[in-house]
Write an enzyme that holds these catalytic residues in place. Structure first.
Site, PDB file in Angstrom:
ATOM      1  N   ASP A 131       0.867  -1.186   0.000  1.00  0.00           N
ATOM      2  CA  ASP A 131       0.000   0.000   0.000  1.00  0.00           C
ATOM      3  C   ASP A 131       0.900   1.232   0.000  1.00  0.00           C
ATOM      4  O   ASP A 131       1.805   1.362   0.823  1.00  0.00           O
ATOM      5  CB  ASP A 131      -0.902   0.006   1.244  1.00  0.00           C
ATOM      6  CG  ASP A 131      -1.967   1.096   1.176  1.00  0.00           C
ATOM      7  OD1 ASP A 131      -3.163   0.769   1.021  1.00  0.00           O
ATOM      8  OD2 ASP A 131      -1.611   2.285   1.273  1.00  0.00           O
TER       9      ASP A 131
ATOM     10  N   ASP B 104      -3.988   2.497  -4.996  1.00  0.00           N
ATOM     11  CA  ASP B 104      -2.664   2.478  -4.357  1.00  0.00           C
ATOM     12  C   ASP B 104      -2.329   1.181  -3.643  1.00  0.00           C
ATOM     13  O   ASP B 104      -1.406   1.148  -2.853  1.00  0.00           O
ATOM     14  CB  ASP B 104      -2.487   3.686  -3.436  1.00  0.00           C
ATOM     15  CG  ASP B 104      -3.043   3.464  -2.042  1.00  0.00           C
ATOM     16  OD1 ASP B 104      -4.015   2.702  -1.895  1.00  0.00           O
ATOM     17  OD2 ASP B 104      -2.479   4.059  -1.105  1.00  0.00           O
ATOM     18  N   GLU B 105      -3.075   0.111  -3.912  1.00  0.00           N
ATOM     19  CA  GLU B 105      -2.674  -1.124  -3.247  1.00  0.00           C
ATOM     20  C   GLU B 105      -2.880  -2.370  -4.087  1.00  0.00           C
ATOM     21  O   GLU B 105      -3.733  -2.407  -4.976  1.00  0.00           O
ATOM     22  CB  GLU B 105      -3.345  -1.264  -1.887  1.00  0.00           C
ATOM     23  CG  GLU B 105      -4.832  -1.359  -1.918  1.00  0.00           C
ATOM     24  CD  GLU B 105      -5.414  -1.109  -0.529  1.00  0.00           C
ATOM     25  OE1 GLU B 105      -5.530  -2.084   0.231  1.00  0.00           O
ATOM     26  OE2 GLU B 105      -5.744   0.052  -0.227  1.00  0.00           O
TER      27      GLU B 105
HETATM   28  P1  TTP Z   1      -5.423   4.945   1.401  1.00  0.00           P
HETATM   29  O1  TTP Z   1      -4.388   3.953   1.015  1.00  0.00           O
HETATM   30  O2  TTP Z   1      -6.527   4.487   2.282  1.00  0.00           O
HETATM   31  O3  TTP Z   1      -4.747   6.163   2.171  1.00  0.00           O
HETATM   32  P2  TTP Z   1      -3.405   6.929   1.866  1.00  0.00           P
HETATM   33  O4  TTP Z   1      -2.589   6.240   0.828  1.00  0.00           O
HETATM   34  O5  TTP Z   1      -3.705   8.355   1.598  1.00  0.00           O
HETATM   35  O6  TTP Z   1      -2.671   6.876   3.263  1.00  0.00           O
HETATM   36  P3  TTP Z   1      -1.946   5.637   3.962  1.00  0.00           P
HETATM   37  O7  TTP Z   1      -2.072   4.463   3.047  1.00  0.00           O
HETATM   38  O8  TTP Z   1      -0.539   6.081   4.171  1.00  0.00           O
HETATM   39  O9  TTP Z   1      -2.667   5.446   5.257  1.00  0.00           O
HETATM   40  O10 TTP Z   1      -6.085   5.592   0.125  1.00  0.00           O
HETATM   41  C1  TTP Z   1      -5.395   5.783  -1.095  1.00  0.00           C
HETATM   42  C2  TTP Z   1      -5.840   7.078  -1.747  1.00  0.00           C
HETATM   43  O11 TTP Z   1      -7.254   7.066  -1.960  1.00  0.00           O
HETATM   44  C3  TTP Z   1      -5.560   8.310  -0.920  1.00  0.00           C
HETATM   45  O12 TTP Z   1      -4.249   8.805  -1.093  1.00  0.00           O
HETATM   46  C4  TTP Z   1      -6.620   9.257  -1.401  1.00  0.00           C
HETATM   47  C5  TTP Z   1      -7.789   8.368  -1.773  1.00  0.00           C
HETATM   48  N1  TTP Z   1      -8.793   8.397  -0.691  1.00  0.00           N
HETATM   49  C6  TTP Z   1      -9.832   9.328  -0.783  1.00  0.00           C
HETATM   50  O13 TTP Z   1      -9.915  10.094  -1.733  1.00  0.00           O
HETATM   51  N2  TTP Z   1     -10.760   9.367   0.226  1.00  0.00           N
HETATM   52  C7  TTP Z   1     -10.706   8.548   1.323  1.00  0.00           C
HETATM   53  O14 TTP Z   1     -11.569   8.621   2.206  1.00  0.00           O
HETATM   54  C8  TTP Z   1      -9.628   7.588   1.396  1.00  0.00           C
HETATM   55  C9  TTP Z   1      -9.519   6.673   2.585  1.00  0.00           C
HETATM   56  C10 TTP Z   1      -8.705   7.567   0.371  1.00  0.00           C
HETATM   57 MG    MG Z   2      -2.221   4.188   0.921  1.00  0.00          MG
HETATM   58 MG    MG Z   3      -4.847   2.051   0.048  1.00  0.00          MG
END
Ligand code: TTP
Ligand code: MG
Ligand code: MG
Length: 367
Positions: A11, A111-112
């Site tokens: 991720d 992103d994962e």
């Molecule tokens: P995540 O992987 O949940 O979050 P992140 O990458 O920003 O942070 P981390 O993994 O370090 O905890 O989500 C991936 C992307 O999806 C995030 O960068 C932006 C988008 N996203 C939104 O637009 N709204 C949301 O509520 C979430 C959770 C994510």
């Molecule tokens: Mg992330």
């Molecule tokens: Mg994610």
């Protein structure tokens, strides 16, 4: 005895905000908040994500922008609107790097992704730890991004492990460590257990994964239903046998390039096709896919996008066939549009199917 599976969950850290940091180096060191502006008033809308500096003061995804502004009012914070196409293109490149480093690959969001590396590592977790740290290094070197990786004997444990240490984390959980790793964690670390389920579980005295594992099966099934009850119980023991599977590609596969010069010279344009096609074919091969529809994406010097596509009688993965079909489409387009000068050219395959599920007529007849 069969070797244990080696599964990774990758991720990217604070993804949208991290891409913005890479893209605008001057924002590094400041709280960065990426926002979805609704457009009603200047500050209406919600936070999409924020870097860890912004998270230190409590900013979170989903929070109103106005609230986030209040939280960083004494600091020099940067608020940016989401730039989806930028994140998508970075994501596509990262996913490609991950895919190259796996036996099997499953992207689950922008992103994962899950990687099955059982064969690559021969079921050895030391070798898996090295592979995971190599992957982190590659993603950092090629894209300037950090990610967090969890390695475990299944998807469930890998997912929980990738979340265990963030940002820039690497958590390896060997099969014999699964129980000690998950037992003390709060139940909401199990994917699928959100606020509502967590509250319900608290009411019946379940706080940790260990508490959940100690529950009576019948009681869990009564409370949460047959399917969920069983899932919770298996999860609490770190058990999961879901395979890592390339997602059915609802999406198409495409590659687009910018021509060395704006032109409508057919020979010049066709000269660029082989490298697009070989790139696309490599992905088809890796994913064992075939396409039943070939399309071209043509962007002219005024940045207008034109597309043309063609159904094939039989799905193909052959460079030759894709090349011929694309050439025809481009030639026809240039004839129809005598004034258009092209800037970018791409190929898009759709109607993708797994090879073998649909044998081409040619293959059929030769057997
Ligand atoms: P995540 O992987 O949940 O979050 P992140 O990458 O920003 O942070 P981390 O993994 O370090 O905890 O989500 C991936 C992307 O999806 C995030 O960068 C932006 C988008 N996203 C939104 O637009 N709204 C949301 O509520 C979430 C959770 C994510
Ligand atoms: Mg992330
Ligand atoms: Mg994610």
């Amino acid at each position: 005895m069969a070797l244990p599976r080696v599964i990774m969950h990758v991720d990217l850290d604070y993804f949208f905000a991290q891409v913005e940091e890479v893209n605008n180096p001057n924002v590094k060191g400041k709280p960065v908040i990426v926002c979805v502006y609704s457009g009603r008033t200047a500050d209406s809308g919600a936070v999409s994500t924020a870097n860890y500096l912004a998270r230190e003061v409590g900013i979170r995804s989903g929070m109103p922008i106005i609230l986030a502004k209040r939280m960083v009012k004494d600091r020099e914070a940067v608020f940016l609107p989401v730039n989806h196409s930028l994140y998508k293109s970075v994501s596509d490149r990262v996913m490609e790097l991950l895919r190259e480093n796996s036996d099997r690959f499953e992207q689950v969001s922008i992103d994962e992704a899950y990687l099955d590396a059982s064969v690559k590592t021969r079921g050895d977790f030391k070798s898996a730890a090295r592979l995971a740290s190599d992957i982190k290094k590659i993603v950092r070197e090629k894209e300037g991004l950090t990610c967090s990786i969890g390695v475990g004997p299944n998807k469930l444990v890998a997912k929980i492990a990738s979340d265990f240490k963030k940002p820039d984390g690497l958590t390896v959980v060997r099969p014999d460590e699964v129980t000690t790793f998950i037992a003390p964690l709060p139940v909401d670390r199990i994917p699928g257990i959100g606020k509502k389920t967590e509250t319900k579980m608290k009411e019946i005295g379940i706080r940790t994964v260990e508490d959940l594992a100690g529950q009576d099966h019948e009681r869990l099934r009564e409370t949460f239903g047959e399917k969920l009850g069983t899932y919770f119980l298996n999860s609490s023991r770190g058990m999961d046998d879901e395979p890592v599977q390339e997602r059915e590609m609802a999406e198409q596969l495409s590659r687009i390039i910018t021509l060395k010069q704006n032109t409508r010279d057919l020979a010049l344009i066709l000269g660029e096709l082989p490298r697009i096609v070989s790139d696309i074919e490599a992905r088809l091969q890796r994913e064992e896919l075939a396409s039943a529809s070939v399309g071209v994406i043509l962007i002219d010097e005024k940045l207008e996008v034109h597309t043309r596509s063609k159904k094939l009688d039989n799905p193909t993965a052959s460079q030759e066939e894709i090349l011929v079909a694309s050439k025809d489409l481009i030639e026809k387009f240039l004839n129809e549009e005598p004034d258009t000068i092209l800037r970018r050219v791409g190929i898009k395959l759709s109607d993708l199917a797994r090879k073998g599920e649909q044998k081409s007529l040619g293959e059929f007849l030769s057997h």
